[in-house]
Design a protein around this motif. Structure first.
Motif, PDB file in Angstrom:
ATOM      1  N   THR A 122      49.139 -32.887  25.152  1.00  0.00           N
ATOM      2  CA  THR A 122      48.412 -32.110  26.145  1.00  0.00           C
ATOM      3  C   THR A 122      49.396 -31.399  27.081  1.00  0.00           C
ATOM      4  N   SER A 123      49.064 -30.171  27.455  1.00  0.00           N
ATOM      5  CA  SER A 123      49.889 -29.419  28.402  1.00  0.00           C
ATOM      6  C   SER A 123      49.646 -29.967  29.808  1.00  0.00           C
ATOM      7  N   HIS A 124      50.735 -30.232  30.524  1.00  0.00           N
ATOM      8  CA  HIS A 124      50.639 -30.836  31.855  1.00  0.00           C
ATOM      9  C   HIS A 124      51.126 -29.866  32.925  1.00  0.00           C
ATOM     10  N   ASP A 125      50.603 -30.062  34.142  1.00  0.00           N
ATOM     11  CA  ASP A 125      51.116 -29.315  35.284  1.00  0.00           C
ATOM     12  C   ASP A 125      52.107 -30.209  36.038  1.00  0.00           C
ATOM     13  N   ASP A 126      52.438 -29.869  37.260  1.00  0.00           N
ATOM     14  CA  ASP A 126      53.452 -30.612  38.017  1.00  0.00           C
ATOM     15  C   ASP A 126      52.934 -31.872  38.700  1.00  0.00           C
ATOM     16  N   ARG A 127      51.624 -32.087  38.685  1.00  0.00           N
ATOM     17  CA  ARG A 127      51.065 -33.274  39.337  1.00  0.00           C
ATOM     18  C   ARG A 127      51.325 -34.523  38.499  1.00  0.00           C
ATOM     19  N   LEU A 128      51.351 -35.664  39.164  1.00  0.00           N
ATOM     20  CA  LEU A 128      51.472 -36.953  38.494  1.00  0.00           C
ATOM     21  C   LEU A 128      50.320 -37.849  38.903  1.00  0.00           C
ATOM     22  N   ILE A 129      49.801 -38.598  37.960  1.00  0.00           N
ATOM     23  CA  ILE A 129      48.858 -39.660  38.290  1.00  0.00           C
ATOM     24  C   ILE A 129      49.455 -40.956  37.749  1.00  0.00           C
ATOM     25  N   ARG A 130      49.175 -42.051  38.437  1.00  0.00           N
ATOM     26  CA  ARG A 130      49.770 -43.333  38.086  1.00  0.00           C
ATOM     27  C   ARG A 130      48.803 -44.174  37.280  1.00  0.00           C
ATOM     28  N   MET A 131      49.293 -44.685  36.135  1.00  0.00           N
ATOM     29  CA  MET A 131      48.510 -45.542  35.255  1.00  0.00           C
ATOM     30  C   MET A 131      49.163 -46.922  35.221  1.00  0.00           C
ATOM     31  N   CYS A 132      48.342 -47.969  35.246  1.00  0.00           N
ATOM     32  CA  CYS A 132      48.860 -49.327  35.129  1.00  0.00           C
ATOM     33  C   CYS A 132      49.424 -49.517  33.714  1.00  0.00           C
ATOM     34  N   SER A 133      50.637 -49.994  33.632  1.00  0.00           N
ATOM     35  CA  SER A 133      51.296 -50.204  32.340  1.00  0.00           C
ATOM     36  C   SER A 133      50.607 -51.262  31.495  1.00  0.00           C
TER      37      SER A 133
END
Length: 179
Positions: A122-133
């Motif tokens: 998927t193409s991503h922008d500059d934002r980050l979201i945090r996912m639990c490992s």
């Protein structure tokens, strides 16, 4: 892949360098659009090159130390794909010479509607979201929620580019795994 069919094994030496992976390693990596983590890409590299966040690094180090002391360490975790929830169990066992063997076994799967956020291509922008490992929930509005809820809350279904995922650990998983 059917439940019970997925068993991946890998070993690290006393310096935490990946020295062996099982035959199913490459099949799993390629089936999940991850050619950057095939055996050729991971062998002779430190396991720490592949553990992103400090809380997960801390737990892995703790698990590996316990395994090296002779304990058999068992850890449940998730490894989801865009249209499948995968529930797995990882066992760590100490080896002669200070190495550690990791055995991962698929416990069960649950299908779900495809989540483009989880597609590696998927193409991503500059934002980050945090996912639990470990449980694969996403931090959203100061709460850890399932991917499907995060997509709705963050209005991601109507965006051309999605945020990239960074990893961390939710409080629930940290408490559950820090014994």
């Amino acid at each position: 892949m059917s439940v019970g069919n997925l068993r991946i094994t890998y070993e690290v030496d006393a310096s935490d360098v990946i020295v062996r992976v099982s035959e199913q390693w490459d099949r799993f990596a390629l089936d999940n659009a991850a050619p950057d983590v095939t055996a050729e890409a991971v062998l002779k590299r430190s396991i720490w090159d592949f553990v992103c966040d400090e809380s997960t690094r801390h737990l892995y180090a703790h698990f590996m130390a316990r395994a090296r002391q002779g304990d058999l360490v068992q850890v449940p975790f998730r490894c989801d794909g865009p249209s499948l929830r995968r529930f797995l169990n990882m066992s760590l066992k100490g080896l002669d010479g200070g190495g550690v063997e990791f055995r991962t076994e698929l416990i069960r799967t649950e299908p779900r509607p495809e989540q483009p956020l989880l597609k590696r291509i998927t193409s991503h922008d500059d934002r980050l979201i945090r996912m639990c490992s470990w449980c694969k929930r996403i931090m959203c509005d100061e709460a850890w929620v399932p991917v499907e809820q995060a997509v709705v809350r963050l209005h991601l279904y109507d965006q051309e580019k999605l945020p990239a995922i960074t990893h961390g650990m939710c409080d629930d998983c940290y408490k559950r795994l820090s014994w």
